[in-house]
Design an enzyme around this catalytic site. Structure first.
Site, PDB file in Angstrom:
ATOM      1  N   GLY A 142      -8.965   8.713   9.444  1.00 50.82           N
ATOM      2  CA  GLY A 142      -9.343   8.760  10.849  1.00 50.82           C
ATOM      3  C   GLY A 142     -10.384   9.811  11.201  1.00 50.82           C
ATOM      4  N   ASN A 157     -10.055   0.889   9.228  1.00 44.29           N
ATOM      5  CA  ASN A 157      -9.192   0.683  10.391  1.00 44.29           C
ATOM      6  C   ASN A 157      -9.785   1.355  11.622  1.00 44.29           C
ATOM      7  OD1 ASN A 157      -7.163   0.348  12.292  1.00 44.29           O
ATOM      8  ND2 ASN A 157      -5.516   0.925  10.955  1.00 44.29           N
ATOM      9  N   SER A 158      -9.731   2.697  11.671  1.00 47.04           N
ATOM     10  CA  SER A 158     -10.138   3.398  12.894  1.00 47.04           C
ATOM     11  C   SER A 158     -11.549   3.034  13.337  1.00 47.04           C
ATOM     12  CB  SER A 158     -10.063   4.918  12.679  1.00 47.04           C
ATOM     13  OG  SER A 158      -8.768   5.298  12.300  1.00 47.04           O
ATOM     14  N   ALA A 163     -10.036   5.036   3.905  1.00 48.75           N
ATOM     15  CA  ALA A 163      -9.974   6.173   4.827  1.00 48.75           C
ATOM     16  C   ALA A 163     -11.278   6.943   4.939  1.00 48.75           C
ATOM     17  CB  ALA A 163      -8.861   7.156   4.466  1.00 48.75           C
ATOM     18  N   GLY A 164     -11.583   7.279   6.172  1.00 49.71           N
ATOM     19  CA  GLY A 164     -12.683   8.184   6.473  1.00 49.71           C
ATOM     20  C   GLY A 164     -13.970   7.518   6.916  1.00 49.71           C
ATOM     21  N   LYS A 189       0.874  -1.178   0.000  1.00 50.41           N
ATOM     22  CA  LYS A 189       0.000   0.000   0.000  1.00 50.41           C
ATOM     23  C   LYS A 189       0.907   1.223   0.000  1.00 50.41           C
ATOM     24  CE  LYS A 189      -3.106   2.708   2.870  1.00 50.41           C
ATOM     25  NZ  LYS A 189      -4.022   2.756   4.014  1.00 50.41           N
TER      26      LYS A 189
END
Lengths: 66, 272
Positions: free
Chosen positions: B169, B217-218, B195-196, B108
């Site tokens: 995040g 992830n987050s 992301a996001g 990545k």
């Protein structure tokens, strides 16, 4: 020998090459990747890689990340 | 394993590089409160591809190691990231270093020099992807939601493009939805929202648009109950994918009755 390991200057009398450096720092060779003076040193090249004073060594491993 | 693959999954595999995946949920391994919690969440998610980061070894914390928990994740492929790289040169070095630590050809590419917004550097990302794809990496770039850049990254041999839904995040979901649709319209490689995302409904919406997968992830790592949230995301991703394949009905500008509007329990009006 004086080496800059992960940005920190270390005096390591017994160290001459990469395997002895990893042993001195208690690191498993199969769990770290090595960069010496900005060059990647693959595992098979480590035994023959002689270190010199003031070499910059980066010892990296995996961490959690996204 | 708590993951029960949907019977449609095998026939609808996601191909990245030369590898196929029945799960379309990719997990990040950062920000979890514990390694055990991360392992539980990955198992609950059914993810077959997870990202990991590179960092300097910490000699003060020898038990802070990721290899032991990763070894518990049978059948999961690693995708190292180049997080921390500020330019193409550093990202290329990070990719080559990561290759020493695992057999995976996935990388990545992630180059975000500004910690305030973590927006990817398009020029450096392009250069790193060009070099790494030529070296045989299966390159998956984290990128701004830019349809022109997406095509350029496809041309240099990336196996997918991973535009952000919103800032890393941030939990702002699919703020870039209109641009993501433009990328999806022309892309011939899987588009993965990276992301996001905050809620499973956002992951479902990304999949309904036609995204090949989502990377989370987050939203899972900092949820109150990460394994439960991982299960929720897995369900949402599967639902969104099924909906995309089923074909959404067109949007109208006025009501279209779904029940017959004939007279019922009332006297028909004179003009009817």
């Amino acid at each position: 020998m004086r080496l800059i390991v992960n940005g920190e200057t270390l005096l390591l009398p017994a160290v001459t090459d990469l395997p002895s450096l990893l042993a001195a720092l208690d690191q498993r060779g199969d769990r770290v990747a090595l960069l010496v003076n900005d060059d990647v040193v693959p595992p098979e090249a480590r035994p023959n890689h002689v270190l010199r004073d003031d070499d910059r060594v980066e010892i990296l491993t995996f961490a959690g990340g996204g | 394993m708590t993951h029960h693959p949907d019977p449609t999954d095998a026939a609808d595999a996601l191909t990245l590089g030369e590898q196929t995946f029945t799960s379309r949920l990719i997990l990040g391994t950062g920000k979890f409160a514990s390694a055990a919690g991360m392992v539980q969440a990955v198992k609950a998610s059914g993810a077959q591809l997870v990202t990991v980061a590179l960092r300097r070894v910490n000699r003060e914390r020898p038990d802070d190691d990721l290899f032991t928990p990763l070894a518990q994740l049978d059948g999961v492929t690693l995708m190292p990231n180049t997080s921390g790289a500020r330019n193409a040169r550093e990202a290329i070095t990070a990719a080559r270093l990561a290759r020493q630590l695992c057999d995976s050809r996935f990388i990545k590419v992630e180059i975000h020099p500004n910690p305030h917004h973590l927006m990817p550097d398009a020029l450096e990302t392009y250069e790193a992807c060009r070099v790494l794809a030529a070296e045989g990496f299966w390159v998956m770039p984290y990128m701004p939601p830019d349809p022109v850049l997406a095509k350029r990254l496809e041309e240099v041999g990336c196996v997918s493009v991973m535009p952000l839904g919103s800032a890393i995040g941030s939990g702002h979901g699919l703020a870039a939805a209109d641009l993501l649709r433009l990328i999806l319209r022309d892309s011939r490689i899987p588009v993965i929202v990276d992301a996001g995302l905050r809620a499973p409904s956002e992951a479902a919406a990304a999949m309904e648009m036609g995204c090949g997968a989502v990377l989370v992830n987050s939203a899972i790592a900092v949820a109150g109950d990460p394994p439960a949230m991982a299960t929720a995301f897995a369900g949402a991703v599967r639902a969104g994918r099924l909906a995309y394949r089923a074909g959404l009905m067109p949007r109208g500008t006025a009501a279209v009755a779904s029940s017959p509007l004939t007279a019922f329990l009332s006297t028909p009006r004179a003009e009817a």
